[in-house]
Structure formats: structure tokens, C-alpha cells
Motif scaffolding. Structure first.
Motif, PDB file in Angstrom:
ATOM      1  N   PHE A 550      44.421  33.839  35.026  1.00  0.00           N
ATOM      2  CA  PHE A 550      45.468  33.785  34.011  1.00  0.00           C
ATOM      3  C   PHE A 550      45.465  35.047  33.142  1.00  0.00           C
ATOM      4  CE2 PHE A 550      45.078  29.256  35.008  1.00  0.00           C
ATOM      5  CZ  PHE A 550      46.418  28.898  35.081  1.00  0.00           C
ATOM      6  N   MET A 551      44.271  35.547  32.842  1.00  0.00           N
ATOM      7  CA  MET A 551      44.182  36.702  31.947  1.00  0.00           C
ATOM      8  C   MET A 551      44.772  37.957  32.576  1.00  0.00           C
ATOM      9  SD  MET A 551      40.402  36.228  30.260  1.00  0.00           S
ATOM     10  CE  MET A 551      40.522  37.740  29.325  1.00  0.00           C
ATOM     11  N   LEU A 552      44.615  38.134  33.881  1.00  0.00           N
ATOM     12  CA  LEU A 552      45.023  39.380  34.525  1.00  0.00           C
ATOM     13  C   LEU A 552      46.434  39.319  35.083  1.00  0.00           C
ATOM     14  CD1 LEU A 552      41.720  40.359  36.353  1.00  0.00           C
ATOM     15  CD2 LEU A 552      42.480  40.866  34.041  1.00  0.00           C
ATOM     16  N   GLY A 553      47.156  38.267  34.744  1.00  0.00           N
ATOM     17  CA  GLY A 553      48.540  38.164  35.212  1.00  0.00           C
ATOM     18  C   GLY A 553      49.424  39.268  34.679  1.00  0.00           C
ATOM     19  N   GLY A 554      49.063  39.864  33.541  1.00  0.00           N
ATOM     20  CA  GLY A 554      49.872  40.934  32.964  1.00  0.00           C
ATOM     21  C   GLY A 554      49.461  42.323  33.407  1.00  0.00           C
ATOM     22  N   PHE A 555      48.446  42.429  34.268  1.00  0.00           N
ATOM     23  CA  PHE A 555      48.030  43.739  34.768  1.00  0.00           C
ATOM     24  C   PHE A 555      49.068  44.291  35.747  1.00  0.00           C
ATOM     25  CE2 PHE A 555      43.481  45.021  34.027  1.00  0.00           C
ATOM     26  CZ  PHE A 555      43.292  44.211  32.925  1.00  0.00           C
ATOM     27  N   ALA A 556      49.024  45.608  35.950  1.00  0.00           N
ATOM     28  CA  ALA A 556      49.861  46.225  36.977  1.00  0.00           C
ATOM     29  C   ALA A 556      49.543  45.582  38.320  1.00  0.00           C
ATOM     30  CB  ALA A 556      49.616  47.731  37.035  1.00  0.00           C
ATOM     31  N   SER A 557      50.596  45.252  39.075  1.00  0.00           N
ATOM     32  CA  SER A 557      50.381  44.543  40.339  1.00  0.00           C
ATOM     33  C   SER A 557      49.565  45.387  41.318  1.00  0.00           C
ATOM     34  CB  SER A 557      51.725  44.155  40.959  1.00  0.00           C
ATOM     35  OG  SER A 557      52.590  45.265  41.072  1.00  0.00           O
ATOM     36  N   GLY A 558      49.672  46.721  41.246  1.00  0.00           N
ATOM     37  CA  GLY A 558      48.880  47.579  42.118  1.00  0.00           C
ATOM     38  C   GLY A 558      47.395  47.394  41.881  1.00  0.00           C
ATOM     39  N   LEU A 559      46.991  47.194  40.628  1.00  0.00           N
ATOM     40  CA  LEU A 559      45.582  46.982  40.316  1.00  0.00           C
ATOM     41  C   LEU A 559      45.110  45.624  40.821  1.00  0.00           C
ATOM     42  CD1 LEU A 559      43.202  48.370  38.765  1.00  0.00           C
ATOM     43  CD2 LEU A 559      43.772  46.846  36.876  1.00  0.00           C
ATOM     44  N   VAL A 560      45.964  44.614  40.696  1.00  0.00           N
ATOM     45  CA  VAL A 560      45.601  43.286  41.188  1.00  0.00           C
ATOM     46  C   VAL A 560      45.482  43.302  42.709  1.00  0.00           C
ATOM     47  CG1 VAL A 560      46.219  40.843  41.172  1.00  0.00           C
ATOM     48  CG2 VAL A 560      46.772  42.261  39.199  1.00  0.00           C
ATOM     49  N   VAL A 561      46.354  44.074  43.374  1.00  0.00           N
ATOM     50  CA  VAL A 561      46.253  44.227  44.829  1.00  0.00           C
ATOM     51  C   VAL A 561      44.886  44.816  45.192  1.00  0.00           C
ATOM     52  CG1 VAL A 561      47.120  45.539  46.815  1.00  0.00           C
ATOM     53  CG2 VAL A 561      48.724  44.405  45.276  1.00  0.00           C
ATOM     54  N   TYR A 562      44.464  45.847  44.441  1.00  0.00           N
ATOM     55  CA  TYR A 562      43.145  46.433  44.689  1.00  0.00           C
ATOM     56  C   TYR A 562      42.040  45.396  44.517  1.00  0.00           C
ATOM     57  CZ  TYR A 562      38.738  48.652  43.498  1.00  0.00           C
ATOM     58  OH  TYR A 562      37.411  48.963  43.426  1.00  0.00           O
ATOM     59  N   TRP A 563      42.116  44.620  43.449  1.00  0.00           N
ATOM     60  CA  TRP A 563      41.059  43.664  43.151  1.00  0.00           C
ATOM     61  C   TRP A 563      40.990  42.572  44.219  1.00  0.00           C
ATOM     62  CZ3 TRP A 563      40.018  42.397  37.338  1.00  0.00           C
ATOM     63  CH2 TRP A 563      38.715  41.942  37.202  1.00  0.00           C
ATOM     64  N   ILE A 564      42.167  42.110  44.682  1.00  0.00           N
ATOM     65  CA  ILE A 564      42.197  41.105  45.750  1.00  0.00           C
ATOM     66  C   ILE A 564      41.574  41.676  47.021  1.00  0.00           C
ATOM     67  CG2 ILE A 564      43.702  39.752  47.267  1.00  0.00           C
ATOM     68  CD1 ILE A 564      45.671  39.592  44.891  1.00  0.00           C
ATOM     69  N   ALA A 565      41.985  42.907  47.371  1.00  0.00           N
ATOM     70  CA  ALA A 565      41.439  43.538  48.574  1.00  0.00           C
ATOM     71  C   ALA A 565      39.938  43.742  48.441  1.00  0.00           C
ATOM     72  CB  ALA A 565      42.141  44.883  48.815  1.00  0.00           C
ATOM     73  N   ASN A 566      39.489  44.164  47.266  1.00  0.00           N
ATOM     74  CA  ASN A 566      38.061  44.376  47.037  1.00  0.00           C
ATOM     75  C   ASN A 566      37.279  43.073  47.181  1.00  0.00           C
ATOM     76  OD1 ASN A 566      35.790  46.168  45.843  1.00  0.00           O
ATOM     77  ND2 ASN A 566      35.803  44.387  44.497  1.00  0.00           N
ATOM     78  N   ASN A 567      37.799  41.989  46.571  1.00  0.00           N
ATOM     79  CA  ASN A 567      37.119  40.696  46.673  1.00  0.00           C
ATOM     80  C   ASN A 567      37.083  40.196  48.112  1.00  0.00           C
ATOM     81  OD1 ASN A 567      36.753  40.711  43.928  1.00  0.00           O
ATOM     82  ND2 ASN A 567      38.385  39.265  43.474  1.00  0.00           N
ATOM     83  N   THR A 568      38.190  40.381  48.833  1.00  0.00           N
ATOM     84  CA  THR A 568      38.261  39.906  50.223  1.00  0.00           C
ATOM     85  C   THR A 568      37.276  40.659  51.108  1.00  0.00           C
ATOM     86  OG1 THR A 568      40.611  39.384  49.913  1.00  0.00           O
ATOM     87  CG2 THR A 568      39.799  39.535  52.177  1.00  0.00           C
ATOM     88  N   ILE A 569      37.225  41.978  50.951  1.00  0.00           N
ATOM     89  CA  ILE A 569      36.291  42.783  51.746  1.00  0.00           C
ATOM     90  C   ILE A 569      34.848  42.443  51.373  1.00  0.00           C
ATOM     91  CG2 ILE A 569      35.533  45.128  52.285  1.00  0.00           C
ATOM     92  CD1 ILE A 569      38.432  46.021  51.657  1.00  0.00           C
ATOM     93  N   THR A 570      34.599  42.293  50.069  1.00  0.00           N
ATOM     94  CA  THR A 570      33.249  41.953  49.610  1.00  0.00           C
ATOM     95  C   THR A 570      32.811  40.612  50.182  1.00  0.00           C
ATOM     96  OG1 THR A 570      33.549  43.175  47.543  1.00  0.00           O
ATOM     97  CG2 THR A 570      31.819  41.506  47.580  1.00  0.00           C
ATOM     98  N   PHE A 571      33.709  39.625  50.138  1.00  0.00           N
ATOM     99  CA  PHE A 571      33.392  38.302  50.680  1.00  0.00           C
ATOM    100  C   PHE A 571      33.059  38.407  52.171  1.00  0.00           C
ATOM    101  CE2 PHE A 571      34.832  34.596  53.066  1.00  0.00           C
ATOM    102  CZ  PHE A 571      34.112  33.580  52.466  1.00  0.00           C
ATOM    103  N   THR A 572      33.870  39.148  52.912  1.00  0.00           N
ATOM    104  CA  THR A 572      33.658  39.281  54.360  1.00  0.00           C
ATOM    105  C   THR A 572      32.322  39.953  54.659  1.00  0.00           C
ATOM    106  OG1 THR A 572      36.054  39.450  54.680  1.00  0.00           O
ATOM    107  CG2 THR A 572      34.640  40.154  56.507  1.00  0.00           C
ATOM    108  N   GLN A 573      32.059  41.078  53.945  1.00  0.00           N
ATOM    109  CA  GLN A 573      30.798  41.784  54.149  1.00  0.00           C
ATOM    110  C   GLN A 573      29.613  40.883  53.829  1.00  0.00           C
ATOM    111  OE1 GLN A 573      31.135  45.218  51.601  1.00  0.00           O
ATOM    112  NE2 GLN A 573      31.882  46.533  53.249  1.00  0.00           N
ATOM    113  N   GLN A 574      29.676  40.232  52.684  1.00  0.00           N
ATOM    114  CA  GLN A 574      28.548  39.419  52.241  1.00  0.00           C
ATOM    115  C   GLN A 574      28.317  38.234  53.179  1.00  0.00           C
ATOM    116  OE1 GLN A 574      28.820  38.469  48.111  1.00  0.00           O
ATOM    117  NE2 GLN A 574      26.931  37.271  48.062  1.00  0.00           N
TER     118      GLN A 574
END
Length: 604
Positions: A550-574
């Protein structure tokens, strides 16, 4: 690293994130301008531009009564027309005061207005560039062109990349002033001023250029991560001055206003920078000049000046001086090309911030990925993959350690149960267990520490650089510098109405698809990490993905895209690394079990 220090590290990282989000969602309010001073009185529409020259005694700073906005608006104009610029030059003062950027529009709507950069006196936000000569020995103010002098066109009918114009004015004493104005294919004007001494005595003058801005910009963001105001380079030293800092300048009598004066020996430039646009005065390299940032209380005018040394011109001789004016968009490639052609450190006009050693290479890589892929959204995901690949050796050690920590979770619970309230015994037994099992709990902290400056630097890049403005990705995501335009309210873009306004209460409730995916990806990643043994910590960690969603809903969508991709890759690696270590994570296990276990331990 013991649990206490690890908790402190996690708390610090979370505090940093919360502060960052707070400033994004609740930026400082814009200061209100007094309506009586937003447009200065006609007799004060402009002030004297010149004080002392770098190598001479003070020159006269007084001015005659200036013409009001009507006289300036009614003056003849010379059209500016290139592939990228359109506008006009007022012959009242020969000012460049009307300029629009053809390639950029106010919004993503194809029919929206183009961006207007410079505006003449008489409009809501006057903003213009002026050039001239300050009188020295042998001349008076009437003998040099002023800010309202009526120039005539000596050659050229309009300014294009192929056809410069020349303006001419003859003073009462017969001295002839000319101004040759040229423009290139992008945003650089070249102004060559010449003075022909037709008198029988030597005269002294100081050439100058100035940029004046009446009041603060209407779209001033006042955001902590972005610099707006004066930007200047003086012999390799960068200066950034906010508008509110200019109003606190000390009064400099020779400048006739509040001012900050810097002597430049070899090379430099000075001007105003907005979020995406900039105007900058650039004297020839190797020419010393006085760099001035100035604010006039009476007229509410912000001003930057480049005043070159006084020159003495013998009878019958002609003197000329050249100054460049950049007026346009802060495009990385364009500005870099000007830097390569001699404008010292011009690329630093872009606000790279404290982590410039990260933001510059991150943007360089993102820019070239975008050129290769042709889509900024996929370029951000590609950038994430590269960053994760670079950090993989550290991540591997961290995930191996986490896998072992996860396996040791039951044993840690037993140790805590045996130790009870004896913190020293708990720490001692924990350290013995870590040593016996050859586990280093601190190895999981380094990737977290590295992610903080990388995340902040990418946020800076996405927020500040022009290349992300109105950059499309796919579907409804047509501006990666703006918040997610989808919402539960419009069924994530399927219904034909807009999502709630970013920052509003409805926007916090009806979140978009990207924040929702962010929350899910954080939750999945969290399931692979060892659960905290403390009940309060476990509860905080359990809620954290959804709070951030909810807090990051106002962030630039490009940054949220990065964070989603980062979390997804991190989850897969881990996940894959944990499997390779013989541990099979129960990703969809219920986190309540760990909370209940901790609660029971606390009761005992």
C-alpha cells in the motif's frame, strides 16, 4: 553477528525505507507566492544585470525606467523554427524569451500542449535570456543597449539551423552594436556580440549574458531527491543552489541585490535547471568571467549572469565576444555530446545525487539496454537481471547460509526455550551452534546492505532522468515515471475510467496491479527466510509485504517494476540454491505456526 545486531541492521534498513516512502507520499508543500509580487510592477519588471567585472573597477549599475510588459509584448519579433524548437526573439532588448520544445508534450496524451520553456514579460511566468555590454570608461548607460532597446534586423528573416540572424543597434554617440544569433540541430544557441567604435576616443565595456526568471517556476516540485534552481560549474566545481537559498543570499551592494559571486578562471557555466529542462550560459572555454547567482527582493526576480572581463576598444576598432546558451531538454546523449565538444563536465547538469558513482553507470547501462531492446520497461527488467548476476556470488553465500539457518530453526527454538530470560546464555549457545554447524548469520546481511544504495540510485535515475519521462512499457503502463495507472477501482485498466488520483485516500485503498504483485513477491520471498523467534518480530515481518504494497503504490511504476523483478529473481535464486543444499522450502506454509511457537515460548 548476533540477533541483536542483526535486528538493529534490519530496523535501520526498514527505517530508511519508511522515511523514503514518507517523503515520496507526503512531499513538503509548495510555498505560496504573494499574488502582489508574482508579477512585478511595470517599473520593476527588470533590474540592472551588471555589477563589477572580473578585472576592472565597478561599473555603473543604475538603469533608466524600464518599459512595462505591454511595450515588450508589442515589440516586433523574429521567428525561431528548427526541427526541435519553435518560438521567437523579441527585438525589445533582443531577448530570447519565447521557446517551445517540439519533441515533448505536457502529458502522455498525443494532443496535449508542447512544453513551453521560455516565456516573455507579460505572461504568467516570464523566463528569458538577455545579452549586452556594461558601460565602462568613455560610455554612459545611454551609449549601450539596454534590456528594452529596439533592435533592427540587419540580416535574416527567421532563425533556423541554416539561417542565422543579425541584429543591429546604433547608439546616440554613433557606436554600432551587432548581435549574431545562431542555433544548432538540438538546443544550443550561439550569440556573438560585436561592438564597433566609431568615435574618436577609446571606450571600455564588459560583455555579459543573463537569464532572468520572474518568481519560482509554477511547477516547482520542492522534492528532496530532486534539485531545482541554479546549477553552475566553476573550474571543475559543481554548485547547486535552491530557490529558497537564493532568497537568503547576503546583499551585495555592487550587484544591487542579494547575490553569490564566483570568479571563474578557465571554464564554467551557469543557469537554471528544472526537473527535465535547463537554460545555461556558457562563455568560451579559456575566458575568465564572473559567475553570479542573484535574487532581487523588490521584483521577485531570480537571475544568473556570466560577466566577462572589461575590454577596451580603440577608435575605429571592432571587438566581439561569443557566449553559448543551452535552452532545452536534459537529454543524456545530447548533453554528453556538448561535453565532448568542450563544455566542461556538462553531463553533471543532470542531478546524479550523492550516489553518482552508482547512478551514472546504472543510467548508462539502462540507456543502452533501452536502445538495444526498444522498450524501457523490459530494459529495467534486463538491468535487474544484470545487477543480480553481478551480486550473485555474494547472494549465493547468503542463500546457502539462510538454508542452513532455516534447517537450524527447530534447534534455535529449543535453545531459546532452555535459556529463558537469560540473554547471555542464549547468545552464548547460539554462537556455539553457529560455530559447530559452520554457519555465519552475518552473511545474509551484506546483500541487504548492497541493495539499499542500489535501490536508492535506481529510484534517483527513474525519477530524475528525462529518458524515463513518458516512457511506455505495455498495456496501460505508458509512463514509467508516473505511478501505476491501474486500480481495483477500474479493474486494473479493463474499465474505461481512470484510477484514483495518486496520493489520494482512494489511491491508497484501491491499489494497482503493480503494487499488488510487489506485495505478493515480497511475501513469497519472505517465506524462504528463517522466521524470527520473537513473536513481535514475526508479526511485523508477516505484515510488512502488505504494508509496503500500500505504501509504495505512489512510487514511479518503473521503480515498482524493478522491485518486482528483483524479488522474483531473488526468490528463484534462493529457492534453487536451498534445494541444491538439500533443503526443500515449504513456500506456502503458514507463518502463524512460528508466531504460535514464539508465543508459547514467551508464556513459558
Amino acid at each position: 553477528m548476533d540477533d541483536q545486531n542483526k535486528n538493529l541492521l534490519i530496523a535501520t534498513a526498514l527505517s530508511f525505507a519508511v522515511i523514503l516512502v514518507w517523503f515520496v507520499l507526503f512531499p513538503p508543500p509548495d510555498p505560496a507566492l504573494d499574488p502582489e509580487t508574482a508579477l512585478p510592477p511595470a517599473s520593476q519588471t527588470e533590474t540592472a544585470p551588471i555589477a563589477t567585472t572580473p578585472d576592472a573597477a565597478p561599473v555603473d549599475t543604475s538603469t533608466a525606467t524600464q518599459a512595462g510588459p505591454t511595450a515588450v509584448a508589442d515589440a516586433p519579433r523574429v521567428e525561431i523554427e528548427t526541427d526541435r524548437l519553435t518560438g521567437s526573439i523579441s527585438l525589445a532588448g533582443g531577448r530570447i524569451d519565447d521557446l517551445s520544445l517540439k519533441d515533448y508534450r505536457v502529458s502522455v496524451e498525443p494532443n496535449s500542449d508542447v512544453v513551453h520553456l521560455l516565456n516573455p514579460v507579460g505572461t504568467a511566468s516570464p523566463y528569458y535570456a538577455l545579452f549586452g555590454w556594461a558601460p565602462g570608461g568613455g560610455l554612459t548607460l545611454e551609449d549601450v543597449p539596454s534590456v528594452t532597446t529596439d533592435w533592427t534586423v540587419e540580416s535574416g528573416d527567421r532563425l533556423t539551423t541554416d539561417s542565422p540572424i543579425t541584429l543591429r543597434w546604433e547608439s546616440p554617440n554613433g557606436t554600432i552594436f551587432r548581435r549574431l544569433i545562431e542555433v544548432d540541430d538540438d538546443f544550443m544557441f550561439t550569440v556573438t556580440q560585436s561592438i564597433e567604435n566609431t568615435t574618436d576616443t577609446a571606450i571600455s565595456v564588459a560583455p555579459y549574458g543573463l537569464i532572468a526568471r520572474h518568481g519560482e517556476p509554477a511547477d516547482l516540485k520542492n522534492f528532496f531527491i530532486l534539485h531545482e534552481g541554479v546549477v553552475a560549474m566553476a573550474d571543475g566545481t559543481l554548485a547547486e543552489i535552491d530557490y529558497d537559498d537564493m532568497t537568503d543570499f547576503p546583499v551585495v551592494p555592487t550587484e544591487g541585490a542579494r547575490a553569490e559571486v564566483t570568479q571563474v578562471a578557465e571554464s564554467g557555466w551557469i543557469g537554471f535547471t528544472d526537473h527535465y529542462w535547463m537554460t545555461t550560459l556558457i562563455p568560451d572555454t579559456g575566458t575568465p568571467f564572473r559567475q553570479v547567482a542573484k535574487y532581487n527582493d523588490a521584483s521577485n526576480i531570480y537571475q544568473t549572469e556570466a560577466v566577462q572581463p572589461t575590454v577596451t576598444i580603440a577608435p575605429g576598432q571592432t571587438q566581439e565576444v561569443t557566449t553559448q546558451l543551452f535552452a532545452g531538454a536534459k537529454e543524456w546523449e545530447t548533453i554528453r555530446e556538448y561535453q565532448n565538444n568542450g563544455v566542461d563536465r556538462f553531463i553533471d547538469a543532470i542531478d546524479w545525487g550523492w550516489f553518482f558513482f552508482l547512478t551514472k553507470p546504472i543510467f548508462w547501462l539502462l540507456h543502452h539496454l533501452n536502445l538495444l531492446i526498444g522498450n524501457m520497461g523490459w530494459a529495467i527488467i534486463g538491468l535487474t537481471l544484470i545487477i543480480k548476476a553481478i551480486l550473485f556470488p555474494l547472494a549465493y553465500k547468503s542463500y546457502v547460509s539462510m538454508a542452513k539457518m532455516k534447517e537450524l530453526q527447530p534447534e534455535m527454538e529449543k535453545i531459546k526455550e532452555r535459556a529463558g530470560d537469560d540473554r547471555q546464555k542464549l547468545q552464548q549457545e547460539m554462537m556455539e551452534m553457529y560455530k559447530k554447524e559452520k554457519v555465519n548469520p552475518a552473511s545474509g546481511c551484506l546483500p541487504i546492505l548492497l541493495q539499499i544504495p542500489i535501490f536508492f540510485s535506481l529510484y534517483k535515475v527513474i525519477f530524475v532522468t528525462l529518458e524515463l519521462r513518458h516512457a511506455p512499457w505495455l498495456g496501460p503502463f505508458q509512463d514509467l515515471s508516473a505511478p501505476d495507472p491501474t486500480s481495483i477501482f477500474n479493474l486494473f485498466g479493463l474499465l474505461p475510467w481512470a484510477a484514483p488520483e495518486p496520493g489520494s485516500l482512494l489511491a491508497l485503498v484501491f491499489i494497482g496491479i503493480l503494487p499488488l504483485l510487489l506485495g505478493i513477491s515480497m511475501w513469497l520471498q519472505q517465506k524462504l527466510n528463517p522466521a524470527p523467534t520473537d513473536a513481535t518480530q514475526a508479526m511485523i515481518f508477516a505484515w510488512m509485504p502488505w504494508v509496503f504494497m500500500f505504501m509504495l503504490g505512489g512510487f514511479a511504476s518503473g521503480l515498482v517494476v524493478y522491485w518486482i523483478a528483483n524479488n522474483t529473481i531473488t526468490f528463484t535464486q534462493q529457492y534453487l540454491i536451498m534445494r541444491s543444499q538439500g533443503y526443500k522450502p515449504d513456500v506456502f506454509g503458514n507463518i502463524k505456526s512460528s508466531i504460535k511457537r514464539s508465543a508459547k515460548t514467551g508464556e513459558k
